[in-house]
Design a protein around this motif. Structure first.
Motif, PDB file in Angstrom:
ATOM      1  N   ASP A  89      70.878  28.247  -3.570  1.00  0.00           N
ATOM      2  CA  ASP A  89      71.167  28.743  -2.220  1.00  0.00           C
ATOM      3  C   ASP A  89      71.852  30.101  -2.216  1.00  0.00           C
ATOM      4  N   GLY A  90      72.146  30.661  -3.391  1.00  0.00           N
ATOM      5  CA  GLY A  90      72.760  31.981  -3.463  1.00  0.00           C
ATOM      6  C   GLY A  90      74.251  31.912  -3.732  1.00  0.00           C
ATOM      7  N   ALA A  91      74.926  33.015  -3.432  1.00  0.00           N
ATOM      8  CA  ALA A  91      76.367  33.133  -3.658  1.00  0.00           C
ATOM      9  C   ALA A  91      77.004  33.856  -2.479  1.00  0.00           C
ATOM     10  N   PRO A  92      78.271  33.560  -2.204  1.00  0.00           N
ATOM     11  CA  PRO A  92      78.966  34.309  -1.153  1.00  0.00           C
ATOM     12  C   PRO A  92      79.098  35.782  -1.540  1.00  0.00           C
ATOM     13  N   ALA A  93      79.119  36.654  -0.549  1.00  0.00           N
ATOM     14  CA  ALA A  93      79.289  38.087  -0.804  1.00  0.00           C
ATOM     15  C   ALA A  93      80.640  38.327  -1.471  1.00  0.00           C
ATOM     16  N   GLY A  94      80.650  39.232  -2.425  1.00  0.00           N
ATOM     17  CA  GLY A  94      81.887  39.587  -3.103  1.00  0.00           C
ATOM     18  C   GLY A  94      81.650  39.993  -4.541  1.00  0.00           C
ATOM     19  N   LYS A  95      82.752  40.309  -5.230  1.00  0.00           N
ATOM     20  CA  LYS A  95      82.691  40.724  -6.631  1.00  0.00           C
ATOM     21  C   LYS A  95      82.985  39.530  -7.530  1.00  0.00           C
ATOM     22  N   TYR A  96      82.270  39.486  -8.666  1.00  0.00           N
ATOM     23  CA  TYR A  96      82.386  38.361  -9.595  1.00  0.00           C
ATOM     24  C   TYR A  96      82.407  38.841 -11.041  1.00  0.00           C
ATOM     25  N   LYS A  97      83.102  38.084 -11.891  1.00  0.00           N
ATOM     26  CA  LYS A  97      82.934  38.179 -13.331  1.00  0.00           C
ATOM     27  C   LYS A  97      81.937  37.084 -13.680  1.00  0.00           C
ATOM     28  N   VAL A  98      81.059  37.356 -14.655  1.00  0.00           N
ATOM     29  CA  VAL A  98      79.992  36.422 -14.985  1.00  0.00           C
ATOM     30  C   VAL A  98      80.095  36.022 -16.454  1.00  0.00           C
ATOM     31  N   THR A  99      80.044  34.713 -16.691  1.00  0.00           N
ATOM     32  CA  THR A  99      79.983  34.216 -18.064  1.00  0.00           C
ATOM     33  C   THR A  99      78.580  33.694 -18.348  1.00  0.00           C
ATOM     34  N   VAL A 100      78.170  33.792 -19.613  1.00  0.00           N
ATOM     35  CA  VAL A 100      76.846  33.317 -20.030  1.00  0.00           C
ATOM     36  C   VAL A 100      77.012  32.609 -21.370  1.00  0.00           C
ATOM     37  N   VAL A 101      76.545  31.369 -21.439  1.00  0.00           N
ATOM     38  CA  VAL A 101      76.554  30.611 -22.690  1.00  0.00           C
ATOM     39  C   VAL A 101      75.192  29.957 -22.883  1.00  0.00           C
ATOM     40  N   HIS A 102      74.896  29.644 -24.137  1.00  0.00           N
ATOM     41  CA  HIS A 102      73.656  28.951 -24.460  1.00  0.00           C
ATOM     42  C   HIS A 102      73.943  27.962 -25.585  1.00  0.00           C
ATOM     43  N   HIS A 103      73.665  26.701 -25.327  1.00  0.00           N
ATOM     44  CA  HIS A 103      73.855  25.640 -26.318  1.00  0.00           C
ATOM     45  C   HIS A 103      72.510  24.973 -26.566  1.00  0.00           C
ATOM     46  N   GLU A 104      72.026  25.113 -27.796  1.00  0.00           N
ATOM     47  CA  GLU A 104      70.762  24.457 -28.129  1.00  0.00           C
ATOM     48  C   GLU A 104      70.966  22.944 -28.116  1.00  0.00           C
ATOM     49  N   ILE A 105      70.039  22.231 -27.488  1.00  0.00           N
ATOM     50  CA  ILE A 105      70.116  20.762 -27.426  1.00  0.00           C
ATOM     51  C   ILE A 105      69.474  20.185 -28.680  1.00  0.00           C
ATOM     52  N   VAL A 106      70.185  19.246 -29.282  1.00  0.00           N
ATOM     53  CA  VAL A 106      69.707  18.611 -30.505  1.00  0.00           C
ATOM     54  C   VAL A 106      69.450  17.140 -30.211  1.00  0.00           C
ATOM     55  N   VAL A 107      68.265  16.656 -30.577  1.00  0.00           N
ATOM     56  CA  VAL A 107      67.920  15.256 -30.377  1.00  0.00           C
ATOM     57  C   VAL A 107      67.757  14.620 -31.758  1.00  0.00           C
ATOM     58  N   SER A 108      68.468  13.516 -31.951  1.00  0.00           N
ATOM     59  CA  SER A 108      68.326  12.772 -33.200  1.00  0.00           C
ATOM     60  C   SER A 108      68.228  11.295 -32.865  1.00  0.00           C
ATOM     61  N   LYS A 109      68.010  10.481 -33.865  1.00  0.00           N
ATOM     62  CA  LYS A 109      67.867   9.053 -33.574  1.00  0.00           C
ATOM     63  C   LYS A 109      69.156   8.444 -33.036  1.00  0.00           C
ATOM     64  N   GLY A 110      70.272   9.114 -33.247  1.00  0.00           N
ATOM     65  CA  GLY A 110      71.548   8.626 -32.724  1.00  0.00           C
ATOM     66  C   GLY A 110      71.825   9.053 -31.292  1.00  0.00           C
ATOM     67  N   GLY A 111      70.981   9.937 -30.743  1.00  0.00           N
ATOM     68  CA  GLY A 111      71.190  10.393 -29.369  1.00  0.00           C
ATOM     69  C   GLY A 111      71.000  11.891 -29.244  1.00  0.00           C
ATOM     70  N   MET A 112      71.586  12.453 -28.180  1.00  0.00           N
ATOM     71  CA  MET A 112      71.475  13.884 -27.909  1.00  0.00           C
ATOM     72  C   MET A 112      72.826  14.552 -28.083  1.00  0.00           C
ATOM     73  N   GLY A 113      72.782  15.813 -28.425  1.00  0.00           N
ATOM     74  CA  GLY A 113      74.004  16.594 -28.543  1.00  0.00           C
ATOM     75  C   GLY A 113      73.671  18.065 -28.369  1.00  0.00           C
ATOM     76  N   THR A 114      74.673  18.903 -28.491  1.00  0.00           N
ATOM     77  CA  THR A 114      74.458  20.340 -28.384  1.00  0.00           C
ATOM     78  C   THR A 114      75.076  21.051 -29.576  1.00  0.00           C
ATOM     79  N   LYS A 115      74.454  22.135 -29.952  1.00  0.00           N
ATOM     80  CA  LYS A 115      75.005  23.009 -30.979  1.00  0.00           C
ATOM     81  C   LYS A 115      75.997  23.949 -30.301  1.00  0.00           C
ATOM     82  N   PRO A 116      76.832  24.619 -31.090  1.00  0.00           N
ATOM     83  CA  PRO A 116      77.767  25.590 -30.489  1.00  0.00           C
ATOM     84  C   PRO A 116      77.016  26.725 -29.786  1.00  0.00           C
ATOM     85  N   ASN A 117      77.706  27.388 -28.881  1.00  0.00           N
ATOM     86  CA  ASN A 117      77.165  28.530 -28.164  1.00  0.00           C
ATOM     87  C   ASN A 117      76.604  29.535 -29.175  1.00  0.00           C
ATOM     88  N   ASP A 118      75.361  29.962 -28.968  1.00  0.00           N
ATOM     89  CA  ASP A 118      74.761  30.900 -29.909  1.00  0.00           C
ATOM     90  C   ASP A 118      74.597  32.316 -29.341  1.00  0.00           C
TER      91      ASP A 118
END
Length: 148
Positions: A89-118
């Motif tokens: 739906d968008g964002a309210p008008a104004g100034k922002y600082k923006v963060t960006v992260v990416h965590h690869e999803i890992v699937v194994s027989k024990g379940g799901m998890g994520t790797k550290p931010n790459d």
């Protein structure tokens, strides 16, 4: 005739017009975070689109409540659409600082998890990121976030 004096009639008419103008324009509401405007953009890292990156937008206006945190997630093309109260739906008008992260999803027989931010760590927190945007009333297509 309701007003016997033309001056009194002009004075009352002026007050009514001023009151209506304030009511219609919304002046004085002091809550700019209540209205979202369309915002979209792209994220690249080393020149390539980043799929499934998570973006968080932190308002610099201290009047915004803590609950106002526009978010977005990139598609395979690196494109994203921001949402605050509803998906995309968008964002309210104004100034922002923006963060960006990416965590690869890992699937194994024990379940799901994520790797550290790459992605580079500097983009992971509002204290260290140098990504800043200004969302105008009416919305914006942001310049690409080219992470290095």
């Amino acid at each position: 005739m309701l007003f016997r004096s033309p001056r009194l009639h002009q004075h009352v008419t002026g007050l009514v017009i001023a009151a209506l103008t304030l009511a219609v324009s919304g002046c004085g509401s002091g809550e700019p975070w209540k209205t979202s405007h369309p915002v979209s953009g792209t994220v690249t890292y080393k020149g390539k689109p980043v799929k499934d990156a998570e973006l968080a937008f932190f308002p610099l206006d201290e009047r915004f409540p803590e609950s106002v945190r526009p978010l977005a997630k990139t598609k395979e093309s690196g494109e994203f659409v921001v949402g605050t109260y509803d998906r995309e739906d968008g964002a309210p008008a104004g100034k922002y600082k923006v963060t960006v992260v990416h965590h690869e999803i890992v699937v194994s027989k024990g379940g799901m998890g994520t790797k550290p931010n790459d992605l580079p760590k500097k983009y992971a927190t509002k204290e260290t990121t140098d990504l800043m945007i200004d969302v105008p009333a009416g919305g914006a297509k942001l310049p690409p976030f080219e992470l290095k």
